[in-house]
Design a protein around this motif. Sequence first.
Motif, short mmCIF file in Angstrom:
data_model
loop_
_atom_site.label_atom_id
_atom_site.label_comp_id
_atom_site.label_asym_id
_atom_site.label_seq_id
_atom_site.Cartn_x
_atom_site.Cartn_y
_atom_site.Cartn_z
N ASP A 2 0.85 -1.19 0.00
CA ASP A 2 0.00 0.00 0.00
C ASP A 2 0.90 1.24 0.00
O ASP A 2 1.53 1.56 1.02
CB ASP A 2 -0.91 -0.05 1.22
CG ASP A 2 -1.92 1.07 1.24
OD1 ASP A 2 -1.93 1.89 0.31
OD2 ASP A 2 -2.70 1.11 2.21
N THR A 4 -0.02 4.36 -0.16
CA THR A 4 -0.56 5.43 0.69
C THR A 4 -0.14 5.20 2.15
O THR A 4 0.13 6.16 2.86
CB THR A 4 -2.09 5.50 0.60
OG1 THR A 4 -2.66 4.26 0.96
CG2 THR A 4 -2.53 5.91 -0.79
N TRP A 8 2.11 7.71 4.28
CA TRP A 8 1.66 8.15 5.60
C TRP A 8 2.73 7.87 6.65
O TRP A 8 3.03 8.72 7.48
CB TRP A 8 0.36 7.42 5.97
CG TRP A 8 -0.08 7.72 7.37
CD1 TRP A 8 -0.86 8.76 7.78
CD2 TRP A 8 0.24 6.98 8.56
NE1 TRP A 8 -1.04 8.73 9.15
CE2 TRP A 8 -0.35 7.62 9.65
CE3 TRP A 8 0.99 5.84 8.80
CZ2 TRP A 8 -0.24 7.18 10.96
CZ3 TRP A 8 1.12 5.38 10.10
CH2 TRP A 8 0.50 6.05 11.16
#
Length: 189
Positions: A2, A4, A8
């Motif tokens: 992932d 994202t 993050w």
Amino acid sequence: MDTTLDAWFVSEILVHEAALVQYLRRCWTQPDEIVDLRQEVYVRVYEAAAKARPQQPKSFLFASARHLMTDRLRRSRVVSIEPAGDFESLNVLVDEVSPERRFGARQILRRLAAAFDRLPGRCREIVWLRRVEELPQKEVALRLGISEKAVEKQIARGMRLLAEYYHGDDAAPSAPRRGETARAAEPAD
């Protein structure tokens, strides 16, 4: 992977690396474990964030570090129940009972039973209640309707007679039979 989550993690967690390392050094007593602790904190935070992103990432990071140190302290205090050596070589394990030992134990039991059977009836009953059933002296006295002092005397007498028969030879003085007094049954000095 992932992307994202990775983005993050870099923007919300890795930016606090210097503060995290300083916190770990201040709180943890073994400096050589700081790098491992940091990595384990990162793994915990990353895995938790994969399920749901924390609302306050910095607080979550430091709370995770605190919980990790607490877990490690707890684990270090747990005593392992794994064997620490080769017990067989120490002869610590229980041996199997040899036929000789079994036979010897049976002989001892027979001799003790014979000694017990030679006790006068009331004395045998009191010794049984007190030593085998392990009743308190007071309860034996109440059950038999006698004084505690009488129980005490009968126990002493019974133990003496058992010891004389068991440890002495077969000619040891026997317990007085009905109608005989204790004085008449004992040998004169």
